[in-house]
Design an enzyme around this catalytic site. Structure first.
Site, PDB file in Angstrom:
ATOM      1  CB  ALA A  91      -0.883  -0.014   1.234  1.00 26.48           C
ATOM      2  N   GLY A 121       0.615  -4.989   1.005  1.00 23.93           N
ATOM      3  CA  GLY A 121      -0.602  -5.051   0.193  1.00 23.93           C
ATOM      4  C   GLY A 121      -0.365  -5.688  -1.169  1.00 23.93           C
ATOM      5  CD  GLU A 170       1.875  -5.568   5.642  1.00 19.08           C
ATOM      6  OE1 GLU A 170       2.670  -6.457   5.991  1.00 19.08           O
ATOM      7  OE2 GLU A 170       1.060  -5.705   4.700  1.00 19.08           O
ATOM      8  CD  GLU A 217      -2.196  -7.630   3.068  1.00 20.26           C
ATOM      9  OE1 GLU A 217      -1.989  -6.444   2.717  1.00 20.26           O
ATOM     10  OE2 GLU A 217      -2.646  -7.939   4.177  1.00 20.26           O
TER      11      GLU A 217
HETATM   12  N1  CO8 Z   1       4.613   3.136  -0.693  1.00 22.40           N
HETATM   13  C1  CO8 Z   1       5.031   4.303  -1.256  1.00 22.40           C
HETATM   14  N2  CO8 Z   1       6.191   4.416  -1.918  1.00 22.40           N
HETATM   15  C2  CO8 Z   1       6.968   3.312  -2.027  1.00 22.40           C
HETATM   16  C3  CO8 Z   1       6.588   2.077  -1.477  1.00 22.40           C
HETATM   17  C4  CO8 Z   1       5.335   2.004  -0.787  1.00 22.40           C
HETATM   18  N3  CO8 Z   1       4.875   0.873  -0.249  1.00 22.40           N
HETATM   19  N4  CO8 Z   1       7.566   1.178  -1.734  1.00 22.40           N
HETATM   20  C5  CO8 Z   1       8.494   1.822  -2.437  1.00 22.40           C
HETATM   21  N5  CO8 Z   1       8.155   3.119  -2.615  1.00 22.40           N
HETATM   22  C6  CO8 Z   1       8.904   4.152  -3.316  1.00 22.40           C
HETATM   23  C7  CO8 Z   1      10.094   4.638  -2.481  1.00 22.40           C
HETATM   24  O1  CO8 Z   1       9.694   5.588  -1.540  1.00 22.40           O
HETATM   25  C8  CO8 Z   1      10.998   5.201  -3.558  1.00 22.40           C
HETATM   26  O2  CO8 Z   1      10.533   6.477  -3.905  1.00 22.40           O
HETATM   27  P1  CO8 Z   1      11.611   7.689  -4.113  1.00 22.40           P
HETATM   28  O3  CO8 Z   1      12.442   7.238  -5.289  1.00 22.40           O
HETATM   29  O4  CO8 Z   1      10.738   8.876  -4.418  1.00 22.40           O
HETATM   30  O5  CO8 Z   1      12.393   7.785  -2.864  1.00 22.40           O
HETATM   31  C9  CO8 Z   1      10.744   4.293  -4.745  1.00 22.40           C
HETATM   32  O6  CO8 Z   1       9.487   3.624  -4.485  1.00 22.40           O
HETATM   33  C10 CO8 Z   1      11.802   3.226  -4.908  1.00 22.40           C
HETATM   34  O7  CO8 Z   1      11.948   2.545  -3.672  1.00 22.40           O
HETATM   35  P2  CO8 Z   1      13.368   2.345  -2.955  1.00 22.40           P
HETATM   36  O8  CO8 Z   1      14.297   3.463  -3.288  1.00 22.40           O
HETATM   37  O9  CO8 Z   1      13.124   2.088  -1.510  1.00 22.40           O
HETATM   38  O10 CO8 Z   1      13.872   1.025  -3.711  1.00 22.40           O
HETATM   39  P3  CO8 Z   1      14.786  -0.145  -3.135  1.00 22.40           P
HETATM   40  O11 CO8 Z   1      15.086  -1.026  -4.289  1.00 22.40           O
HETATM   41  O12 CO8 Z   1      15.918   0.421  -2.355  1.00 22.40           O
HETATM   42  O13 CO8 Z   1      13.850  -0.938  -2.080  1.00 22.40           O
HETATM   43  C11 CO8 Z   1      11.814  -2.004  -1.356  1.00 22.40           C
HETATM   44  C12 CO8 Z   1      12.705  -1.599  -2.541  1.00 22.40           C
HETATM   45  C13 CO8 Z   1      12.523  -3.063  -0.502  1.00 22.40           C
HETATM   46  C14 CO8 Z   1      10.532  -2.565  -1.937  1.00 22.40           C
HETATM   47  C15 CO8 Z   1      11.536  -0.747  -0.474  1.00 22.40           C
HETATM   48  O14 CO8 Z   1      11.056   0.305  -1.327  1.00 22.40           O
HETATM   49  C16 CO8 Z   1      10.518  -0.980   0.590  1.00 22.40           C
HETATM   50  O15 CO8 Z   1      10.842  -1.544   1.627  1.00 22.40           O
HETATM   51  N6  CO8 Z   1       9.258  -0.510   0.357  1.00 22.40           N
HETATM   52  C17 CO8 Z   1       8.215  -0.580   1.334  1.00 22.40           C
HETATM   53  C18 CO8 Z   1       7.676  -1.982   1.456  1.00 22.40           C
HETATM   54  C19 CO8 Z   1       6.596  -2.023   2.512  1.00 22.40           C
HETATM   55  O16 CO8 Z   1       6.813  -1.721   3.659  1.00 22.40           O
HETATM   56  N7  CO8 Z   1       5.394  -2.439   2.103  1.00 22.40           N
HETATM   57  C20 CO8 Z   1       4.279  -2.539   2.987  1.00 22.40           C
HETATM   58  C21 CO8 Z   1       3.499  -1.259   2.997  1.00 22.40           C
HETATM   59  S1  CO8 Z   1       2.217  -1.284   4.182  1.00 22.40           S
HETATM   60  C22 CO8 Z   1       1.012  -2.191   3.447  1.00 22.40           C
HETATM   61  O17 CO8 Z   1       1.109  -2.659   2.347  1.00 22.40           O
HETATM   62  C23 CO8 Z   1      -0.203  -2.392   4.267  1.00 22.40           C
HETATM   63  C24 CO8 Z   1      -1.265  -3.134   3.467  1.00 22.40           C
HETATM   64  C25 CO8 Z   1      -2.536  -3.000   4.212  1.00 22.40           C
HETATM   65  C26 CO8 Z   1      -3.729  -2.971   3.298  1.00 22.40           C
HETATM   66  C27 CO8 Z   1      -3.653  -1.981   2.227  1.00 22.40           C
HETATM   67  C28 CO8 Z   1      -4.531  -0.853   2.461  1.00 22.40           C
HETATM   68  C29 CO8 Z   1      -4.612   0.131   1.356  1.00 22.40           C
END
Ligand code: CO8
Length: 259
Positions: free
Chosen positions: A66, A110, A133, A113
């Site tokens: 998400a 998400g 999460e 999921e």
């Molecule tokens: N949300 C928003 N932006 C994101 C997300 C995300 N989940 N994941 C990545 N991005 C963005 C980063 O902020 C970054 O943006 P910018 O270039 O502007 O800084 C860009 O994507 C590239 O990401 P990274 O630079 O971090 O890339 P890496 O290769 O270094 O890392 C990862 C990739 C490991 C995927 C890392 O981005 C990461 O850990 N992302 C978050 C993963 C996460 O925590 N997901 C769970 C989110 S919570 C959730 O899903 C709850 C679900 C509940 C139900 C849904 C309800 C709507």
């Protein structure tokens, strides 16, 4: 219909393909994307020429979860009153045609999921699944705590939800989370081939098979078996059952007509 966060196309005039398309955010799932995904799914479901639907992302990310930027400032009142998630995340559950998740790269939170809401998952060999999460102070909110243990058992589901570790494609296949792993450059070809196999069968039988397998998650064994029996019986009322069995006996290719 013009979409901004997804791309939609048809393959072989039979398979609907929906590609999540927010590359800068690794396909992070925001409100607009989930609404557009629901609209596209419903449109394919209503289109008689479509027999199967594929949901996919990019080579780098199916979806990294998400959209954290969108969620960060939400209050309890916002998410509760706004019915956050339920209002537009669950459309996929009401789709009656098969939906295959073609997953490459990150399928996190998400994203994992959403992949699990598909009927089955074909993974590229670079796929990574996770429920991270817990690292941002919440828990899975779109079915991860419920679908993951059903798919891979309690111990692995707890491991993923509590340690936030990612599972690679090999482990995901070994654990039953995905049905097949294929080389990244063959992901769409293999998924499309699977979709076309499904399209070659009776659409009524396909719909009934999906409905009946899904029923197993909602009922006791004896209720589920009774449901299966009744659906099996009902299919003898279709022309496609006559056609399928006659074609087998006469060693010819069946011509299913969804009748
Ligand atoms: N949300 C928003 N932006 C994101 C997300 C995300 N989940 N994941 C990545 N991005 C963005 C980063 O902020 C970054 O943006 P910018 O270039 O502007 O800084 C860009 O994507 C590239 O990401 P990274 O630079 O971090 O890339 P890496 O290769 O270094 O890392 C990862 C990739 C490991 C995927 C890392 O981005 C990461 O850990 N992302 C978050 C993963 C996460 O925590 N997901 C769970 C989110 S919570 C959730 O899903 C709850 C679900 C509940 C139900 C849904 C309800 C709507």
């Amino acid at each position: 219909m013009a979409y901004e966060t997804i791309e939609v196309r048809t393959e072989a005039e039979k398979v609907g393909v929906i590609t999540l398309n927010r590359p800068k955010q690794l396909n992070a799932l925001n409100d607009q994307l989930m609404t557009e995904l629901g609209q596209a799914l419903r449109a394919f479901d209503a289109d008689d020429s479509i027999g199967c639907i594929i949901v996919t992302g990019s080579e780098r990310a199916f979806a990294a979860g998400a959209d954290i930027a969108a969620m960060a400032k939400y209050s309890f009142q916002d998410v509760y009153k706004g019915d956050f998630i339920t209002r537009n995340w669950e459309t996929i559950r009401s789709i009656r045609k098969p939906v295959i998740g073609a997953v490459a790269g990150f399928a996190l939170g998400g994203g994992c999921e959403l992949a699990m809401m598909c009927d089955f998952i074909i993974a590229a060999d670079n796929a990574k699944f996770g429920q991270p999460e817990i690292k941002i102070g919440v828990i899975p909110g779109a079915g991860g705590t419920q679908r993951l243990p059903r798919a891979i058992g309690k111990s692995k589901a707890m491991d993923m939800a509590l340690t936030a570790r990612m599972m690679d494609a090999t482990e995901a296949e070994r654990s039953g989370l995905v049905s097949r792993v294929v080389p990244l450059d063959k992901l769409m070809e293999e998924t499309l081939a699977a979709a076309l196999v499904i399209c070659s069968f009776s659409p009524i039988a396909v719909m009934a098979a999906k409905e009946t397998v899904n029923r197993s998650f909602e009922s006791s064994l004896s209720d589920g078996l009774m449901y299966e029996r009744r659906v099996f019986h009902a299919l003898f009322a279709t022309q496609d059952q006559k056609e399928g069995m006659d074609a087998f006996l006469n060693k010819r290719t069946p011509n299913f007509t969804a009748q």
